[in-house]
Scaffold this active site. Structure first.
Site, PDB file in Angstrom:
ATOM      1  N   HIS A  69       0.872  -1.181   0.000  1.00  0.00           N
ATOM      2  CA  HIS A  69       0.000   0.000   0.000  1.00  0.00           C
ATOM      3  C   HIS A  69       0.904   1.225   0.000  1.00  0.00           C
ATOM      4  O   HIS A  69       1.489   1.589   1.007  1.00  0.00           O
ATOM      5  CB  HIS A  69      -0.925   0.012   1.228  1.00  0.00           C
ATOM      6  CG  HIS A  69      -1.962  -1.067   1.152  1.00  0.00           C
ATOM      7  ND1 HIS A  69      -2.411  -1.747   2.249  1.00  0.00           N
ATOM      8  CD2 HIS A  69      -2.616  -1.589   0.096  1.00  0.00           C
ATOM      9  CE1 HIS A  69      -3.325  -2.645   1.855  1.00  0.00           C
ATOM     10  NE2 HIS A  69      -3.459  -2.560   0.562  1.00  0.00           N
ATOM     11  N   GLU A  72       2.437   4.483   2.468  1.00  0.00           N
ATOM     12  CA  GLU A  72       3.054   4.331   3.775  1.00  0.00           C
ATOM     13  C   GLU A  72       4.582   4.292   3.620  1.00  0.00           C
ATOM     14  O   GLU A  72       5.152   3.229   3.462  1.00  0.00           O
ATOM     15  CB  GLU A  72       2.548   3.036   4.414  1.00  0.00           C
ATOM     16  CG  GLU A  72       1.026   2.981   4.443  1.00  0.00           C
ATOM     17  CD  GLU A  72       0.468   1.570   4.313  1.00  0.00           C
ATOM     18  OE1 GLU A  72       1.243   0.635   4.058  1.00  0.00           O
ATOM     19  OE2 GLU A  72      -0.747   1.412   4.478  1.00  0.00           O
ATOM     20  N   ARG A 127      -3.294   4.449  -2.311  1.00  0.00           N
ATOM     21  CA  ARG A 127      -2.866   3.159  -1.763  1.00  0.00           C
ATOM     22  C   ARG A 127      -3.126   1.983  -2.702  1.00  0.00           C
ATOM     23  O   ARG A 127      -2.950   0.831  -2.323  1.00  0.00           O
ATOM     24  CB  ARG A 127      -3.526   2.890  -0.421  1.00  0.00           C
ATOM     25  CG  ARG A 127      -5.023   2.977  -0.426  1.00  0.00           C
ATOM     26  CD  ARG A 127      -5.641   2.286   0.781  1.00  0.00           C
ATOM     27  NE  ARG A 127      -5.994   0.934   0.452  1.00  0.00           N
ATOM     28  CZ  ARG A 127      -6.071  -0.061   1.324  1.00  0.00           C
ATOM     29  NH1 ARG A 127      -5.803   0.130   2.583  1.00  0.00           N
ATOM     30  NH2 ARG A 127      -6.412  -1.266   0.951  1.00  0.00           N
ATOM     31  N   HIS A 196       3.401  -4.177   6.135  1.00  0.00           N
ATOM     32  CA  HIS A 196       2.548  -3.010   5.893  1.00  0.00           C
ATOM     33  C   HIS A 196       2.635  -2.091   7.115  1.00  0.00           C
ATOM     34  O   HIS A 196       3.265  -2.404   8.103  1.00  0.00           O
ATOM     35  CB  HIS A 196       1.083  -3.400   5.741  1.00  0.00           C
ATOM     36  CG  HIS A 196       0.809  -4.557   4.829  1.00  0.00           C
ATOM     37  ND1 HIS A 196      -0.446  -5.032   4.610  1.00  0.00           N
ATOM     38  CD2 HIS A 196       1.620  -5.352   4.082  1.00  0.00           C
ATOM     39  CE1 HIS A 196      -0.422  -6.044   3.756  1.00  0.00           C
ATOM     40  NE2 HIS A 196       0.830  -6.271   3.431  1.00  0.00           N
ATOM     41  N   GLU A 270       1.947  -5.343  10.523  1.00  0.00           N
ATOM     42  CA  GLU A 270       1.448  -3.971  10.477  1.00  0.00           C
ATOM     43  C   GLU A 270       2.371  -3.199  11.408  1.00  0.00           C
ATOM     44  O   GLU A 270       2.373  -3.421  12.615  1.00  0.00           O
ATOM     45  CB  GLU A 270       0.010  -3.891  10.996  1.00  0.00           C
ATOM     46  CG  GLU A 270      -1.011  -4.572  10.118  1.00  0.00           C
ATOM     47  CD  GLU A 270      -1.457  -3.714   8.936  1.00  0.00           C
ATOM     48  OE1 GLU A 270      -1.251  -2.493   8.977  1.00  0.00           O
ATOM     49  OE2 GLU A 270      -1.993  -4.281   7.982  1.00  0.00           O
TER      50      GLU A 270
END
Lengths: 309, 94
Positions: A69, A72, A127, A196, A270
């Protein structure tokens, strides 16, 4: 930068700068690091993968990717820091050396090059990929809903305008298909970790069903040890568990595809959440995030090394 | 380059599954152009959503009318992006 030592992780870098950095890393560690181009993006940008290998043919391998994505920055930044760490620590850190003496590591630092470039030039919050959907003016597919793992099931959208749009069919996105083709052709990938941001979580399959995998107990134990190691550096608290129980039902994800295709050690990270800025992470937190993530990655990679299957 | 002047990011704390269902309903209102950074799933997980300036009023009214708690996590996204850019330029010069 002329070499990877002077790289400034606290600034955004263009895709070209990242690709050039990859070439510098290869030049600095030619006996360990090489580059494969496994495909190209929708807008025809090359998709590069760093290969860390000490020799051998078709050794068991660990797959790592960052930045699926694109918005980020922390994810590719962590990827670059980690790639450098792998190169630097080989021959220094006995545990990493033992991993690389037995296995190869493949590392895709910019998993969504078109999205990354679009984030840089046009829309900081983008994203998705940049593919065009027929019959809609909305652009792009969520590449983490596009895998052939209960494709189109719970937690995906059929609306091309949504951020979780699954795409017209599984692996419709060349960014996803390139990885799928590479891993299936390789046939000896034993671990897959997709990184991510942001929610401070470490998750394993499944995302699309609450039925535990046959390896749930082992994956729980690996995730726990990784999260404990991560927290030991700066006290960052991670939650962990199966994707569906930890965050939400999500179908068509990387980690579920990996597991469904025989990669037992399949995880999704994450990264750190400051609780205020989300993925607009302050620059001074980028290296601490990468450092703590490294400890968790090492736990996972050590487990994979010590538990061949 | 797209600007995010006046866009806010709200951190929403749902207290029940009913409130989660309402947030999912909100998520379906495409004309608001909401960008969910963290989606409504269950009450224990906070929801982060970027709300374009033009949609702030209807979204706040929606949340308040249903008694759903929220905080403004980012007051003006563009200000934060500008300061991020400034910080990066400074870092690059250094």
């Amino acid at each position: 930068q002329r070499n990877t030592d002077s790289f400034d992780y606290s600034s955004y870098h263009t895709l070209e700068e990242i690709y050039s950095w990859m070439d510098s890393l290869i030049a600095e560690f030619p006996d360990l690091v090489s580059k494969l181009t496994i495909g190209s993006s929708y807008e025809k940008r090359p998709i590069h993968v760093l290969k860390f290998s000490t020799g051998g043919t078709n050794r068991p391998a660990i797959w790592l990717d960052t930045g699926i994505h694109a918005r980020e920055w922390i994810t590719p930044a962590t990827g670059m820091w980690t790639a450098k760490k792998i190169a630097q620590e080989y021959g220094q850190d006995p545990s990493l050396t033992a991993i690389l003496n037995k296995m190869d590591i493949f590392f895709e630092i910019v998993t969504n090059p078109d999205g990354y470039t679009f984030t840089h030039t046009t829309n900081r919050m983008w994203r998705k990929t940049r593919s065009i959907s027929s019959g809609s003016s909305c652009i792009g597919v969520d590449p983490n809903r596009n895998w052939d793992a209960n494709f189109g099931g719970p937690g995906t959208s059929s609306n091309p305008c949504d951020d979780t749009y699954k795409g017209p069919f599984a692996h419709s996105e060349s960014e996803v298909k390139s990885i799928v083709d590479f891993i299936l052709r390789h046939k000896n990938v034993k671990a897959m970790v997709t990184i991510h941001s942001y929610s401070q979580m470490l998750m394993y399959p499944y995302g699309y069903t609450s039925t535990p995998t046959p390896d749930a107990d082992e994956l729980y134990a690996v995730a726990k040890s990784a999260v404990d190691a991560l927290g030991s550096l700066h006290g960052t608290k991670y939650t962990f568990g199966s994707m569906i129980s930890t965050i939400y039902p999500a179908s068509g994800t990387t980690a579920d595809w990996g597991y469904s295709n025989g990669i037992k050690y399949s995880f999704t990270f994450e990264l750190r959440d400051t609780g205020r800025y989300g993925f607009l992470l302050p620059a001074d937190q980028i290296i601490p995030t990468a450092e703590e993530t490294w400890l968790a990655l090492m736990k996972i990679m050590e487990h994979v090394r010590d538990h061949p299957y | 380059q797209k600007l995010f002047i006046g866009d806010q990011v709200l951190r929403i704390t749902a207290e029940s599954h009913e409130q989660i269902a309402l947030l999912q309903e909100l998520q379906g209102l495409e004309h608001l152009e909401l960008d969910f950074w963290r989606e409504p799933v269950r009450p224990s997980l906070s929801v982060d959503v970027r709300v374009p300036f033009a949609s702030l009023q209807p979204v706040r009214v929606f949340l308040q009318s249903h008694g759903i708690q929220y905080d403004v996590m980012i007051d003006n996204l563009q200000v934060l992006l500008d300061s991020e850019m400034e910080e990066m330029n400074h870092s690059r010069q250094r």
